[in-house]
Design an enzyme around this catalytic site. Structure first.
Site, PDB file in Angstrom:
ATOM      1  N   THR A  32      -6.216 -16.928  23.055  1.00 56.96           N
ATOM      2  CA  THR A  32      -7.048 -16.313  22.019  1.00 56.96           C
ATOM      3  C   THR A  32      -8.407 -17.011  21.920  1.00 56.96           C
ATOM      4  O   THR A  32      -9.445 -16.348  21.826  1.00 56.96           O
ATOM      5  CB  THR A  32      -6.319 -16.390  20.650  1.00 56.96           C
ATOM      6  OG1 THR A  32      -5.060 -15.735  20.789  1.00 56.96           O
ATOM      7  CG2 THR A  32      -7.136 -15.735  19.548  1.00 56.96           C
ATOM      8  N   ARG A  91      -2.518  -9.532  29.523  1.00 61.55           N
ATOM      9  CA  ARG A  91      -2.547 -10.738  28.668  1.00 61.55           C
ATOM     10  C   ARG A  91      -2.909 -11.965  29.504  1.00 61.55           C
ATOM     11  O   ARG A  91      -3.684 -12.820  29.081  1.00 61.55           O
ATOM     12  CB  ARG A  91      -1.188 -10.958  27.982  1.00 61.55           C
ATOM     13  CG  ARG A  91      -0.799  -9.903  26.965  1.00 61.55           C
ATOM     14  CD  ARG A  91      -1.610  -9.930  25.697  1.00 61.55           C
ATOM     15  NE  ARG A  91      -1.430 -11.122  24.905  1.00 61.55           N
ATOM     16  CZ  ARG A  91      -1.952 -11.273  23.678  1.00 61.55           C
ATOM     17  NH1 ARG A  91      -2.662 -10.286  23.132  1.00 61.55           N
ATOM     18  NH2 ARG A  91      -1.784 -12.387  23.014  1.00 61.55           N
ATOM     19  N   GLU A 107      -0.268   1.031  19.545  1.00 53.21           N
ATOM     20  CA  GLU A 107      -1.730   0.961  19.599  1.00 53.21           C
ATOM     21  C   GLU A 107      -2.320   2.150  20.356  1.00 53.21           C
ATOM     22  O   GLU A 107      -3.379   2.659  19.985  1.00 53.21           O
ATOM     23  CB  GLU A 107      -2.161  -0.361  20.246  1.00 53.21           C
ATOM     24  CG  GLU A 107      -1.800  -1.569  19.374  1.00 53.21           C
ATOM     25  CD  GLU A 107      -1.897  -2.894  20.109  1.00 53.21           C
ATOM     26  OE1 GLU A 107      -2.301  -2.905  21.299  1.00 53.21           O
ATOM     27  OE2 GLU A 107      -1.572  -3.936  19.504  1.00 53.21           O
ATOM     28  N   HIS A 116      -9.264  -7.102  23.460  1.00 51.55           N
ATOM     29  CA  HIS A 116      -7.902  -7.042  22.942  1.00 51.55           C
ATOM     30  C   HIS A 116      -7.007  -6.461  24.024  1.00 51.55           C
ATOM     31  O   HIS A 116      -7.422  -5.544  24.737  1.00 51.55           O
ATOM     32  CB  HIS A 116      -7.830  -6.129  21.700  1.00 51.55           C
ATOM     33  CG  HIS A 116      -6.419  -5.776  21.335  1.00 51.55           C
ATOM     34  ND1 HIS A 116      -5.622  -6.612  20.576  1.00 51.55           N
ATOM     35  CD2 HIS A 116      -5.634  -4.715  21.675  1.00 51.55           C
ATOM     36  CE1 HIS A 116      -4.419  -6.058  20.450  1.00 51.55           C
ATOM     37  NE2 HIS A 116      -4.407  -4.909  21.110  1.00 51.55           N
ATOM     38  N   ASN A 161     -13.937 -12.807  20.868  1.00 53.44           N
ATOM     39  CA  ASN A 161     -13.288 -13.113  22.143  1.00 53.44           C
ATOM     40  C   ASN A 161     -13.129 -11.914  23.069  1.00 53.44           C
ATOM     41  O   ASN A 161     -12.189 -11.829  23.845  1.00 53.44           O
ATOM     42  CB  ASN A 161     -11.944 -13.809  21.886  1.00 53.44           C
ATOM     43  CG  ASN A 161     -11.011 -12.955  21.059  1.00 53.44           C
ATOM     44  OD1 ASN A 161     -11.319 -11.802  20.762  1.00 53.44           O
ATOM     45  ND2 ASN A 161      -9.858 -13.500  20.704  1.00 53.44           N
ATOM     46  N   LYS A 180     -14.257  -5.451  22.712  1.00 59.56           N
ATOM     47  CA  LYS A 180     -14.653  -5.658  21.317  1.00 59.56           C
ATOM     48  C   LYS A 180     -16.184  -5.586  21.168  1.00 59.56           C
ATOM     49  O   LYS A 180     -16.910  -5.575  22.162  1.00 59.56           O
ATOM     50  CB  LYS A 180     -14.095  -7.004  20.839  1.00 59.56           C
ATOM     51  CG  LYS A 180     -12.558  -7.059  20.815  1.00 59.56           C
ATOM     52  CD  LYS A 180     -12.063  -8.381  20.232  1.00 59.56           C
ATOM     53  CE  LYS A 180     -10.540  -8.456  20.220  1.00 59.56           C
ATOM     54  NZ  LYS A 180     -10.060  -9.716  19.597  1.00 59.56           N
ATOM     55  N   ARG A 193     -11.444 -14.549  28.728  1.00 62.69           N
ATOM     56  CA  ARG A 193     -11.941 -15.319  27.583  1.00 62.69           C
ATOM     57  C   ARG A 193     -12.418 -16.704  28.031  1.00 62.69           C
ATOM     58  O   ARG A 193     -13.352 -17.258  27.462  1.00 62.69           O
ATOM     59  CB  ARG A 193     -10.866 -15.411  26.504  1.00 62.69           C
ATOM     60  CG  ARG A 193     -10.655 -14.063  25.788  1.00 62.69           C
ATOM     61  CD  ARG A 193      -9.340 -14.025  25.063  1.00 62.69           C
ATOM     62  NE  ARG A 193      -9.190 -12.868  24.175  1.00 62.69           N
ATOM     63  CZ  ARG A 193      -8.081 -12.623  23.487  1.00 62.69           C
ATOM     64  NH1 ARG A 193      -7.039 -13.429  23.575  1.00 62.69           N
ATOM     65  NH2 ARG A 193      -8.001 -11.564  22.700  1.00 62.69           N
ATOM     66  N   TYR A 208      -4.629  -4.086  13.274  1.00 65.24           N
ATOM     67  CA  TYR A 208      -4.262  -5.492  13.048  1.00 65.24           C
ATOM     68  C   TYR A 208      -3.322  -5.643  11.861  1.00 65.24           C
ATOM     69  O   TYR A 208      -3.444  -6.602  11.095  1.00 65.24           O
ATOM     70  CB  TYR A 208      -5.532  -6.329  12.855  1.00 65.24           C
ATOM     71  CG  TYR A 208      -6.301  -6.578  14.139  1.00 65.24           C
ATOM     72  CD1 TYR A 208      -5.711  -7.266  15.213  1.00 65.24           C
ATOM     73  CD2 TYR A 208      -7.619  -6.154  14.284  1.00 65.24           C
ATOM     74  CE1 TYR A 208      -6.407  -7.505  16.392  1.00 65.24           C
ATOM     75  CE2 TYR A 208      -8.330  -6.405  15.471  1.00 65.24           C
ATOM     76  CZ  TYR A 208      -7.714  -7.080  16.509  1.00 65.24           C
ATOM     77  OH  TYR A 208      -8.410  -7.337  17.679  1.00 65.24           O
ATOM     78  N   PHE A 237      -7.773 -15.312   7.792  1.00 60.56           N
ATOM     79  CA  PHE A 237      -8.924 -14.980   8.626  1.00 60.56           C
ATOM     80  C   PHE A 237      -9.203 -13.482   8.702  1.00 60.56           C
ATOM     81  O   PHE A 237     -10.188 -13.069   9.307  1.00 60.56           O
ATOM     82  CB  PHE A 237      -8.774 -15.576  10.039  1.00 60.56           C
ATOM     83  CG  PHE A 237      -7.638 -15.012  10.871  1.00 60.56           C
ATOM     84  CD1 PHE A 237      -7.742 -13.787  11.510  1.00 60.56           C
ATOM     85  CD2 PHE A 237      -6.453 -15.723  11.030  1.00 60.56           C
ATOM     86  CE1 PHE A 237      -6.715 -13.278  12.291  1.00 60.56           C
ATOM     87  CE2 PHE A 237      -5.408 -15.225  11.811  1.00 60.56           C
ATOM     88  CZ  PHE A 237      -5.550 -13.995  12.440  1.00 60.56           C
TER      89      PHE A 237
HETATM   90  P1  IDP Z   1      -4.825 -12.178  20.434  1.00 62.74           P
HETATM   91  O1  IDP Z   1      -6.025 -11.244  20.411  1.00 62.74           O
HETATM   92  O2  IDP Z   1      -4.993 -13.250  21.485  1.00 62.74           O
HETATM   93  O3  IDP Z   1      -3.517 -11.456  20.528  1.00 62.74           O
HETATM   94  P2  IDP Z   1      -4.159 -12.730  17.647  1.00 62.74           P
HETATM   95  O4  IDP Z   1      -3.615 -14.039  17.176  1.00 62.74           O
HETATM   96  O5  IDP Z   1      -3.258 -11.548  17.683  1.00 62.74           O
HETATM   97  O6  IDP Z   1      -4.853 -12.993  19.056  1.00 62.74           O
HETATM   98  O7  IDP Z   1      -5.404 -12.413  16.703  1.00 62.74           O
HETATM   99  C1  IDP Z   1      -6.064 -11.157  16.773  1.00 62.74           C
HETATM  100  C2  IDP Z   1      -7.559 -11.400  16.783  1.00 62.74           C
HETATM  101  O8  IDP Z   1      -7.945 -11.983  15.524  1.00 62.74           O
HETATM  102  C3  IDP Z   1      -8.046 -12.403  17.829  1.00 62.74           C
HETATM  103  O9  IDP Z   1      -8.235 -11.829  19.101  1.00 62.74           O
HETATM  104  C4  IDP Z   1      -9.320 -12.896  17.223  1.00 62.74           C
HETATM  105  O10 IDP Z   1     -10.402 -11.958  17.421  1.00 62.74           O
HETATM  106  C5  IDP Z   1      -8.981 -12.933  15.749  1.00 62.74           C
HETATM  107  N1  IDP Z   1      -8.448 -14.242  15.314  1.00 62.74           N
HETATM  108  C6  IDP Z   1      -7.257 -14.791  15.619  1.00 62.74           C
HETATM  109  N2  IDP Z   1      -7.087 -15.977  15.019  1.00 62.74           N
HETATM  110  C7  IDP Z   1      -8.205 -16.180  14.291  1.00 62.74           C
HETATM  111  C8  IDP Z   1      -8.636 -17.240  13.417  1.00 62.74           C
HETATM  112  O11 IDP Z   1      -7.929 -18.221  13.196  1.00 62.74           O
HETATM  113  N3  IDP Z   1      -9.865 -17.078  12.870  1.00 62.74           N
HETATM  114  C9  IDP Z   1     -10.652 -15.998  13.074  1.00 62.74           C
HETATM  115  N4  IDP Z   1     -10.280 -14.981  13.878  1.00 62.74           N
HETATM  116  C10 IDP Z   1      -9.083 -15.073  14.472  1.00 62.74           C
HETATM  117 MG    MG Z   2      -2.447 -10.359  19.109  1.00 62.72          MG
END
Ligand code: IDP
Ligand code: MG
Length: 155
Positions: free
Chosen positions: A93, A87, A128, A117, A114, A11, A104, A51, A59
């Protein structure tokens, strides 16, 4: 067990913090094979495609702003059970909650910013990969290390 492919994004924070080399090294050190890679700027349209499950979430505007804020590196890795392996390497996350030893957990303190992805299922990986790469850009090649990475009955 099966040979799988997973779509990874380094990212914008990974690029800006000059961590891409270290993150790619982790993937290579694990034994995963790089089969596609490119640097690109994610547009708003691309962000919404990637996404799609999050577009309606509160968010999402911040996520869109973050993921379009600078270049990313898109990578496809291949390996046995690559989707769940990646993963696991990434951790939770939220970097604050992610265990030490995970990407992370070792490099980040944020829920949003973070670093990486990784596809969360085989179906997501297929979808994807189609967003970021043409089929012909995902390569297939033998490596002399393949037989030292895992046994033939694990593929
Ligand atoms: P993941 O990347 O661990 O699969 P997801 O829940 O799919 O997490 O969320 C996608 C991305 O959106 C996260 O990696 C993070 O960058 C962002 N994200 C997730 N939850 C939040 C939140 O509550 N606030 C702000 N950004 C978030
Ligand atoms: Mg995800």
């Amino acid at each position: 067990m099966a040979l799988e492919k997973s779509l990874i994004l380094l990212k914008p924070d990974a690029v800006q913090r000059r961590l891409c080399g270290q993150l790619i090294t982790r993937l290579e050190d694990k034994g995963l094979k790089l089969v596609a890679m490119k640097m690109l700027q994610v547009t708003k349209e691309l962000a919404a495609q990637h996404y799609e499950e999050h577009v309606e979430k509160p968010f999402y505007p911040l996520l869109e702003e973050f993921i379009t804020s600078g270049p990313v590196i898109a990578i496809v890795v291949e390996g046995p059970e690559a989707v769940s392996v990646v993963r696991g390497m990434m951790g939770q996350t939220n970097g604050r909650e992610s265990a030490p030893g995970t990407i992370r957990g070792d490099f980040g303190l944020s829920r949003q910013v973070n670093l990486m992805h990784g596809s969360d299922s085989l179906e997501a990986a297929e979808r994807e990969m189609g967003i970021y790469f043409k089929p012909e850009d995902i390569l297939s090649y033998k490596s002399s290390l393949d037989e030292w990475v895992c046994a033939s009955d694990e593929l």
